[in-house]
Enzyme design. Structure first.
Site, short mmCIF file in Angstrom:
data_model
loop_
_atom_site.label_atom_id
_atom_site.label_comp_id
_atom_site.label_asym_id
_atom_site.label_seq_id
_atom_site.Cartn_x
_atom_site.Cartn_y
_atom_site.Cartn_z
N GLU A 57 0.83 -1.21 0.00
CA GLU A 57 0.00 0.00 0.00
C GLU A 57 0.87 1.26 0.00
O GLU A 57 0.64 2.17 -0.77
CB GLU A 57 -0.94 -0.01 1.20
CG GLU A 57 -2.03 -1.09 1.08
CD GLU A 57 -3.15 -0.88 2.06
OE1 GLU A 57 -2.99 -0.11 3.02
OE2 GLU A 57 -4.21 -1.51 1.85
N GLU B 97 16.65 -1.34 9.46
CA GLU B 97 15.52 -2.12 9.98
C GLU B 97 14.32 -1.97 9.03
O GLU B 97 14.00 -0.87 8.60
CB GLU B 97 15.12 -1.63 11.37
CG GLU B 97 13.96 -2.43 11.96
CD GLU B 97 13.43 -1.85 13.25
OE1 GLU B 97 13.30 -2.61 14.23
OE2 GLU B 97 13.11 -0.64 13.28
#
Length: 223
Positions: A59, A160
């Site tokens: 998305e 990360e």
């Protein structure tokens, strides 16, 4: 990955000294470069899905570099020296990316693609989807290493990557705001309400994916 402009109150006065701050600014340049390498790969993946697949499971993609104040606070919390070298050596989330997926089951598809990227070296992963935290938190975390090439003397940087659905992201943002409001000492009744909400969100994610599958079956029958 958490960088919403909110800091724990106890960290607001924790700072790098002047010399270390200058070193940190230089250190953050390489994390910015590593972040862009990962984002470029993910944007390419996004473009591929849009062009060649009927449905794009991504998305949107968010990125951030941890602020110096947040880095200092985390080092302090870990009992580590507040230096650029200490941050570079001990923190794995200075550079962070969050991928918001349409459905929870899409997350594993994206994780597998990230695992197999030749430019990424997977360092660590944690599946908080099948093994949520006690608070109810769900997400999938990856730490990847990026070689910055000759310009940076082949230095390695860690980035990360978090993957979650929109519903999981909404819940995590709300939990963070509540924790911040209560300085980390959340009342038990609020913690309980958040745990219940997390389970309801998980059930909603599962039901939404089931509806998605049913629609696909109906479309196939119409062809």
């Amino acid at each position: 990955m958490r960088e919403s402009g909110e800091m724990n109150k106890e960290n607001q006065n924790i700072r790098f000294d002047v010399d270390e701050f200058e070193k940190l600014k230089r250190t953050l340049v390489k994390y910015s470069c590593a972040l862009e390498v990962v984002v470029t790969h993910l944007n390419n993946l996004n473009t591929y899905y849009n062009a060649f697949e009927p449905v794009n499971p991504i998305e949107h993609i968010k990125k951030r570099i941890k602020s110096p104040e947040s880095i200092a606070g985390k080092l302090k919390k870990k009992g580590l020296p507040i230096t650029a070298e200490s941050a570079d050596k001990n923190l794995q989330d200075i550079a962070g990316i969050r991928i918001i997926c349409a459905y929870a089951k899409n997350i594993y598809e994206i994780v597998e693609i990230i695992r197999n990227q030749p430019d990424f070296t997977l360092v660590r992963e944690k599946d908080y989807l099948n093994h949520p935290k006690e608070s109810g938190y769900r997400s999938y975390h990856l730490i990847v290493e990026i070689n910055l090439g000759r310009l940076f003397g082949d230095q390695i940087c860690q980035v990360e990557i978090q993957l979650r659905t929109s519903a999981m992201d909404f819940w995590a943002t709300l939990e963070h705001k509540v924790k911040y409001k209560y300085d980390g000492q959340m009342p038990e009744y609020l913690s309980h309400e958040l745990q219940i909400s997390a389970e309801q969100i998980h059930e909603l994610d599962e039901r939404m994916y089931h509806i998605h599958e049913l629609v696909d079956e109906i479309n196939e029958d119409l062809i």
